[in-house]
Design a protein around this motif. Structure first.
Motif, PDB file in Angstrom:
ATOM      1  N   ILE A 198       0.850  -1.199   0.000  1.00 45.57           N
ATOM      2  CA  ILE A 198       0.000   0.000   0.000  1.00 45.57           C
ATOM      3  C   ILE A 198       0.882   1.243   0.000  1.00 45.57           C
ATOM      4  CG2 ILE A 198      -1.606   1.358   1.412  1.00 45.57           C
ATOM      5  CD1 ILE A 198      -2.931  -1.334   2.194  1.00 45.57           C
ATOM      6  N   LYS A 199       1.914   1.234   0.814  1.00 41.31           N
ATOM      7  CA  LYS A 199       2.812   2.386   0.887  1.00 41.31           C
ATOM      8  C   LYS A 199       3.456   2.605  -0.479  1.00 41.31           C
ATOM      9  CE  LYS A 199       6.070   4.592   3.771  1.00 41.31           C
ATOM     10  NZ  LYS A 199       5.711   5.931   3.602  1.00 41.31           N
ATOM     11  N   SER A 200       3.854   1.491  -1.090  1.00 39.56           N
ATOM     12  CA  SER A 200       4.469   1.591  -2.416  1.00 39.56           C
ATOM     13  C   SER A 200       3.471   2.160  -3.415  1.00 39.56           C
ATOM     14  CB  SER A 200       4.954   0.218  -2.858  1.00 39.56           C
ATOM     15  OG  SER A 200       5.443   0.254  -4.157  1.00 39.56           O
ATOM     16  N   LEU A 201       2.209   1.674  -3.347  1.00 37.92           N
ATOM     17  CA  LEU A 201       1.181   2.182  -4.246  1.00 37.92           C
ATOM     18  C   LEU A 201       0.907   3.658  -3.974  1.00 37.92           C
ATOM     19  CD1 LEU A 201      -1.353  -0.777  -4.385  1.00 37.92           C
ATOM     20  CD2 LEU A 201       0.071   0.077  -6.254  1.00 37.92           C
ATOM     21  N   GLU A 202       0.866   4.034  -2.713  1.00 40.47           N
ATOM     22  CA  GLU A 202       0.624   5.442  -2.368  1.00 40.47           C
ATOM     23  C   GLU A 202       1.750   6.302  -2.940  1.00 40.47           C
ATOM     24  OE1 GLU A 202       0.313   5.393   1.924  1.00 40.47           O
ATOM     25  OE2 GLU A 202      -1.842   5.059   1.870  1.00 40.47           O
ATOM     26  N   GLU A 243       0.392  11.741  -9.461  1.00 42.36           N
ATOM     27  CA  GLU A 243      -0.335  12.997  -9.264  1.00 42.36           C
ATOM     28  C   GLU A 243       0.599  14.173  -9.575  1.00 42.36           C
ATOM     29  OE1 GLU A 243      -1.975  13.018  -5.275  1.00 42.36           O
ATOM     30  OE2 GLU A 243      -3.572  11.694  -5.852  1.00 42.36           O
ATOM     31  N   ILE A 244       1.827  14.054  -9.158  1.00 45.77           N
ATOM     32  CA  ILE A 244       2.786  15.124  -9.419  1.00 45.77           C
ATOM     33  C   ILE A 244       2.980  15.253 -10.928  1.00 45.77           C
ATOM     34  CG2 ILE A 244       5.229  15.777  -9.179  1.00 45.77           C
ATOM     35  CD1 ILE A 244       5.127  14.595  -6.367  1.00 45.77           C
ATOM     36  N   ILE A 299       1.935  18.064 -15.993  1.00 42.56           N
ATOM     37  CA  ILE A 299       1.414  18.017 -17.359  1.00 42.56           C
ATOM     38  C   ILE A 299       0.331  19.089 -17.504  1.00 42.56           C
ATOM     39  CG2 ILE A 299       0.135  16.602 -18.987  1.00 42.56           C
ATOM     40  CD1 ILE A 299       1.492  14.223 -17.871  1.00 42.56           C
ATOM     41  N   LYS A 300      -0.380  19.402 -16.607  1.00 44.70           N
ATOM     42  CA  LYS A 300      -1.499  20.347 -16.721  1.00 44.70           C
ATOM     43  C   LYS A 300      -0.936  21.687 -16.782  1.00 44.70           C
ATOM     44  CE  LYS A 300      -5.036  18.409 -13.859  1.00 44.70           C
ATOM     45  NZ  LYS A 300      -5.904  18.572 -12.899  1.00 44.70           N
TER      46      LYS A 300
END
Length: 142
Positions: A124-128, A135-136, A141-142
């Protein structure tokens, strides 16, 4: 006559002496009879005491017989109770063994679950971390 007189006197003295001895013997026989009567009374008393002692001994033997019987019954009951306790103890020991085995399986399962929880926590930590990185990147990109 002197001769006859002397003879009669001797006979009379001898008869008086015999009479005295017979009287003494009669007195001794009377004393012996009295002593025999006393001995008979004592024997009767001893017989009565012996009869009482026999009754007492019979009573004691009866009482002791009952007490021995009760003690034997108690011994048998104690033996049976001890045997039942031993059987109960054996059943409890078997039950404790089964519970210990079950507890060992539970502890082992708990350790396995703890290991999996730790692995999942790390995943989970790895996925987070990956999501945060994504997200970064999206923000960039935005």
């Amino acid at each position: 006559m002197i001769n006859v007189m002397g003879f009669e006197e001797k006979v009379m003295n001898y008869l008086a002496e015999i009479h005295q001895k017979i009287t003494g013997i009669e007195n001794e026989v009377a004393g012996i009879k009295s002593e025999v009567a006393g001995v008979k009374n004592e024997v009767a008393g001893v017989k009565s005491e012996v009869a009482d002692i026999k009754k007492t001994v019979i009573h004691i033997e009866y009482d002791h017989g009952q007490k021995l019987s009760a003690l034997f019954d108690g011994y048998e009951q104690n033996t049976q109770a001890i045997e039942q306790l031993r059987k109960g103890q054996e059943r409890l020991e078997q039950r404790v063994d089964r519970l210990e085995s079950g507890m060992n399986r539970i502890v082992q399962g708990q350790e396995e679950l703890s290991l999996k929880v730790e692995q999942n926590t790390q995943a989970i930590k790895s996925l987070e971390d990956r999501v945060a990185t994504q997200e970064i990147k999206l923000q960039l990109i935005k």
